[in-house]
Design an enzyme around this catalytic site. Structure first.
Site, PDB file in Angstrom:
ATOM      1  N   GLY A  65      22.910  11.321   9.025  1.00 19.13           N
ATOM      2  CA  GLY A  65      24.241  12.416   9.302  1.00 19.13           C
ATOM      3  C   GLY A  65      24.974  11.656   7.960  1.00 19.13           C
ATOM      4  N   GLY A  77      24.481   8.747   6.787  1.00 15.03           N
ATOM      5  CA  GLY A  77      23.203   8.070   6.006  1.00 15.03           C
ATOM      6  C   GLY A  77      22.906   8.958   4.427  1.00 15.03           C
ATOM      7  N   ARG A  98      44.104  11.356  20.996  1.00 14.78           N
ATOM      8  CA  ARG A  98      43.090  11.708  22.553  1.00 14.78           C
ATOM      9  C   ARG A  98      42.977  10.965  23.646  1.00 14.78           C
ATOM     10  NH1 ARG A  98      38.222  12.253  18.045  1.00 14.78           N
ATOM     11  NH2 ARG A  98      39.006  14.704  16.722  1.00 14.78           N
ATOM     12  N   HIS A 114      32.845  10.947  23.776  1.00 14.87           N
ATOM     13  CA  HIS A 114      32.493  12.270  23.133  1.00 14.87           C
ATOM     14  C   HIS A 114      32.385  11.086  21.462  1.00 14.87           C
ATOM     15  CE1 HIS A 114      33.395  14.597  19.347  1.00 14.87           C
ATOM     16  NE2 HIS A 114      34.302  13.970  19.091  1.00 14.87           N
ATOM     17  N   LEU A 145      34.460  12.201  10.310  1.00 13.00           N
ATOM     18  CA  LEU A 145      34.255  12.663   8.946  1.00 13.00           C
ATOM     19  C   LEU A 145      34.747  11.714   8.110  1.00 13.00           C
ATOM     20  CD1 LEU A 145      34.758  16.562  10.085  1.00 13.00           C
ATOM     21  CD2 LEU A 145      32.664  14.628  10.499  1.00 13.00           C
TER      22      LEU A 145
END
Lengths: 252, 637
Positions: free
Chosen positions: B42, B45, B330, B401, B441
């Site tokens: 991802g 990595g 959230r 999530h 991200l």
């Protein structure tokens, strides 16, 4: 949600235990399928039944199940990713099938994609095409400020259209020549459209096309099957741009 | 073993620079003498593999999928934060740092979060240079949008596919290094154990998913970038292959697990609609920029949304939080949705959904503009539900999530096992008790591109170990243990599939360790999990054999680990007798039902040490010291 119905289907699935084995077409009943299910959830239920009945479940690749990882894919009734336009198999829902339908499920077929088991194929050739030049040769560190290089919005949008490719391989599966030109063209096109990608554009086009040929993919004869089945609606405009970049690499 | 966070001394803004200078360097000619294993491709990595290979290290990179391009970072939709202040709305590194610390409900390290904010800007520069097609304005410069928990526009995006584009950028750099021979790629490999030699991480054991072979690989350091454990809940927005096994096996070999009970329930997902359901689909939080969240005023009002007049609607987020409105963090948005549904005001067939309505935005900006911003999300929603969100409000409900907890790491991202580094969602480090949107991200790429390439050098120059190969007895022992675990799974030959057990575990976790928790429920869940685990080993059915492609076997191994790991989450949740961020214990809430922290007793990281099979894990505490921000009750009013 729309109100779900329950339907019954007959599945005809190509089974193959390993790369060098013969394949068989097996018939399974998929009963009590909710129309709210995704196609892969329907296969999950069939597999659960097969397992409990002491049989080997149908192997199929899948991961994100939201249409972006590119891992899933099978030919359903002759069409890669099934009947719905612009949709990966995991996002295809059973409300697009009718009670009593017969559904034939086959793996991607191409010389460059070997079957591993049942519907699972080896798409490592796509990684090799990218490794041949599908990148901009910069190392981490030292990049200039992101806003120091304006890119016209229209170019950025077109680059994004090409970059949306998920590398699923449906284009190859659909093409009578098993060509990988839509996949390869999308990457060449994305990087050729952006100023960052121009310095290496020639080398990239030549190297990626050569890799594609070497790996056993066929050529484009403008059938447009790839574009028709692409779950991300990638246009063959990108194949045209690849061809221009390739020609420029050879002659100019 | 103590917990040494190795946070550098000095003022907050100077810590990272000072640390970079103090870290020993590896001579460029010597880098090629070191082998590094990276597990996972991802953002964390792939970025780490590419950057370390660029420096000259020999990298071996492993992934479960058939290609490194498919890791679940690819599914991130909304965007990536950076403190560029391109929008000229008063953003700064300090503000991004502050928002992230506050959003995490003051349960993250100041030094780590500040460093994250510092390198955020470098990420955007690098990704643009890689050819990531971020959204742009007509002038050709980068476009920004706002996200929950912030009052500035600092989120960079590529339509609703930001994760995909960033991952493909990292994958392209990784591919370049693979072509250069500096990275060797091993796809379709499942890491099943960590090999520790003389107290140091020296390699891994993997199962080759194509032919079932058990393979071992040796290196001088191991980097785990194996993502989060949200699939312990069975239904989550994670990809099907996401699992805790690599981290959990590392935990069993001595890496502490930090804050496992910190899980994020995302407010805007497509509601659950059947028992056969295999996963939940997220609708990006960016939708809350223009969508308005509401439920009917009157419990049990079953009229179609269009039939309910303005006066009959409760825009509960806007009413309760006038300054942040629909853009509250959230955890707050999720709990409020649950609260409305608990009061009987939920909508849809199950009553477990709230509306996210775009009618006003479409009227204000036109369908064209809304379609440009969210077109692919609207399409995805229509595909799954068969309803058109341009015409009728979306229905959404919270779903698991992201997991803020993970393996404990120090400032260098090294775990309690020397030589074992952990990056991205797999570590616990930056998000505290709640992660803000567009920060995952950022963290994955910060760790991979700009932190570990330096800090791993500091470890490697430390030396103190000799070169070994996979002939070492520890590799044989670990491979043997993995093979016998697989045989054990195959030998049960019972009557329930791994999926079936997983579904049962998920129901327990969601019911008792989900959006709201209480001590009685947690104790109850602990017993239920133990019972389920024991049934698993008596009644599991795995078809076929281990010496071939066998997805049922892969799944069974993962569920076995989830069944143990779930209990660790419960233990952690019970130990944290407060509410904070995503961990909401009903006994600790304010009069307005917000999370009530207990800063006096719980301003710490809970790190758990494995104490042996069947033994209670050992608790270790890393106190969190706040020198730069003042702890306060989060308010988004």
């Amino acid at each position: 949600m729309t109100t779900a119905k329950t339907i019954h289907l007959t599945l005809k699935v190509v089974r193959q235990t390993g790369p060098d084995q013969k394949s068989n077409l097996e018939t399974y009943a998929a009963r009590n399928v909710s129309t709210d299910m995704s196609f892969l959830e329907m296969l999950d239920v069939v597999n659960e039944d097969l397992t409990l009945a002491g049989q080997d479940p149908i192997a199929f690749d899948h991961d994100c199940r939201e249409g972006i990882c590119g891992m899933c894919g099978a030919v359903v009734n002759g069409r890669p990713h099934g009947p719905q336009e612009g949709t990966t198999l995991c996002q295809l829902h059973m409300r697009h099938f009718e009670d009593g339908d017969e559904v034939v499920i086959e793996p991607w077929r191409s010389r460059a994609f070997k079957v591993i088991k049942d519907l699972v194929v080896d798409r490592g050739a796509f990684d090799q095409i990218i490794q041949a030049g599908g990148y901009i040769s910069i190392n981490t560190g030292g990049a200039p400020d992101a806003n120091s290089l304006p890119v016209p919005k229209e170019m950025a949008d077109q680059a994004m259209d090409a970059a949306a490719c998920i590398g699923c391989g449906a284009c190859v599966a659909a093409c009578p020549n098993a060509s990988a030109m839509l996949f390869t063209g999308a990457k060449i096109s994305q990087l050729a459209l952006l100023p960052q990608g121009r310095p290496e554009a020639k080398r990239r086009a030549a190297a990626m096309v050569a890799a594609m040929d070497k790996l056993g993919f066929g050529n484009c004869t403008n059938e447009r099957e790839c574009e028709a089945v692409c779950p991300k609606n990638i246009s063959i405009v990108h194949i045209a741009r690849m061809n221009r970049e390739f020609l420029k690499a050879g002659f100019f | 073993m103590g917990l040494e966070s190795r946070i550098p001394a000095g003022p907050l803004a100077e810590k990272w620079d000072r640390h970079l200078f103090e870290l020993k360097l590896v001579n460029p000619a010597n880098k090629r003498k070191f082998d590094i294993i990276v597990v996972g491709t991802g953002l964390a990595g792939a970025a780490a593999s590419a950057s370390m290979a660029e420096l000259g290290y020999n990298v071996k990179t492993f992934c479960i999928q058939d290609s490194p391009r498919r890791a679940h970072s690819i599914a991130a939709q909304g965007g990536i934060n950076a403190a560029k202040n391109y929008s000229n709305d008063g953003d700064s590194i300090w503000r991004l740092f502050y928002d992230t610390i506050k959003g995490g409900d003051y349960r993250a390290r100041e030094a780590n979060v500040y460093r994250l904010a510092q390198v955020s800007n470098l990420i955007i520069d690098h990704c643009v240079a890689q050819g990531v097609p971020f959204a742009r304005d007509y002038g050709g410069l980068l476009s920004n949008r706002s996200f929950g928990g912030a009052q500035v526009s600092r989120t960079f995006y590529a339509r609703g596919q930001t994760g995909q584009q960033l991952l493909l950028g990292a994958y392209s750099s990784l591919s370049r290094q693979a072509a250069a021979g500096k990275v060797r790629l091993y796809a379709r490999r499942d890491m099943l154990d960590l090999v520790v030699v003389d107290g140091q991480a020296r390699g891994i054991v993997v199962r080759n998913l194509v032919n079932g072979d058990i393979e071992t690989y040796a290196a001088d350091a191991v980097v785990l970038a194996t993502g989060g454990y949200g699939n312990v809940f069975y239904l989550s927005t994670n990809a099907m292959a996401c699992n805790v096994t690599a981290c959990f096996q590392a935990y069993k070999k001595g890496a502490f697990f930090a804050n496992p009970c910190f899980t994020q329930i995302h407010p805007t997902c497509i509601p659950v609609h059947g028992d056969y359901q295999s996963k939940l689909t997220l609708m990006s939080e960016s939708l809350r920029n223009d969508g308005r969240v509401w439920v009917p005023q009157t419990p049990g009002d079953k009229r179609a949304p269009g039939q309910i007049p303005e006066a009959g609607r409760d825009y509960f987020l806007e009413n309760k939080y006038p300054s942040f409105g629909n853009l509250v963090p959230r955890d707050v948005a999720s709990r409020n949705a649950k609260e409305q549904c608990d009061q009987g005001k939920g909508v849809g067939e199950t009553g477990l959904a709230v509306y996210l309505d775009f009618a006003d935005a479409i009227q204000r900006d036109g369908r064209e503009v809304i379609s440009q911003k969210y077109g692919n999300l609207f399409e995805m929603y229509a595909k799954i539900t068969g309803q058109d969100p341009y015409e009728t409000p979306m229905m959404i409900y919270p779903a698991v999530h992201y997991t803020m907890g993970g393996l404990w790491v120090d400032y260098n991202l090294m775990s309690t096992i020397p030589g074992l580094f952990v990056t991205g969602e797999a570590n616990f480090s930056d998000h505290g008790a709640n992660r803000l949107g567009a920060s995952a991200l950022m963290q994955g790429l910060a760790d991979g591109y700009f932190i570990i390439p330096y800090t791993i050098g500091g470890y490697l120059t430390g030396g103190g170990y000799k070169k070994i190969t996979t002939d070492h007895p520890e590799f044989k022992a670990a491979a043997g243990a993995v093979a016998s675990r697989i045989q054990r799974l195959l030998a049960v030959k019972g009557k329930r599939t791994a999926d079936d057990f997983h579904r049962s575990l998920g129901k327990i976790m969601w019911e008792y360790c989900g959006m709201a928790r209480n001590n009685a429920g947690l104790l109850n869940a602990r017993e239920k999990i133990a019972a389920l685990r024991s049934e698993f080993w008596d009644n599991l059915l795995v078809p076929s054999t281990g010496a071939q492609f066998n997805q049922s076997l892969e799944k069974a191994g993962r569920v076995a680990d989830f069944l143990e790991f779930g209990e660790l989450m419960i233990i952690d949740a019970l130990a944290r007798q407060e509410s904070c961020g995503g961990h909401f214990n009903e006994a600790f809430q304010t009069e307005e039902n917000e999370a009530r922290r207990d800063d006096e007793n719980f301003t710490h990281v809970a790190a758990w040490e494995f104490a042996g099979e069947g033994q209670a894990p050992v608790f270790h505490k890393e106190p969190l010291v706040f020198e730069n921000v003042k702890l306060s009750q989060r308010s988004y009013k």
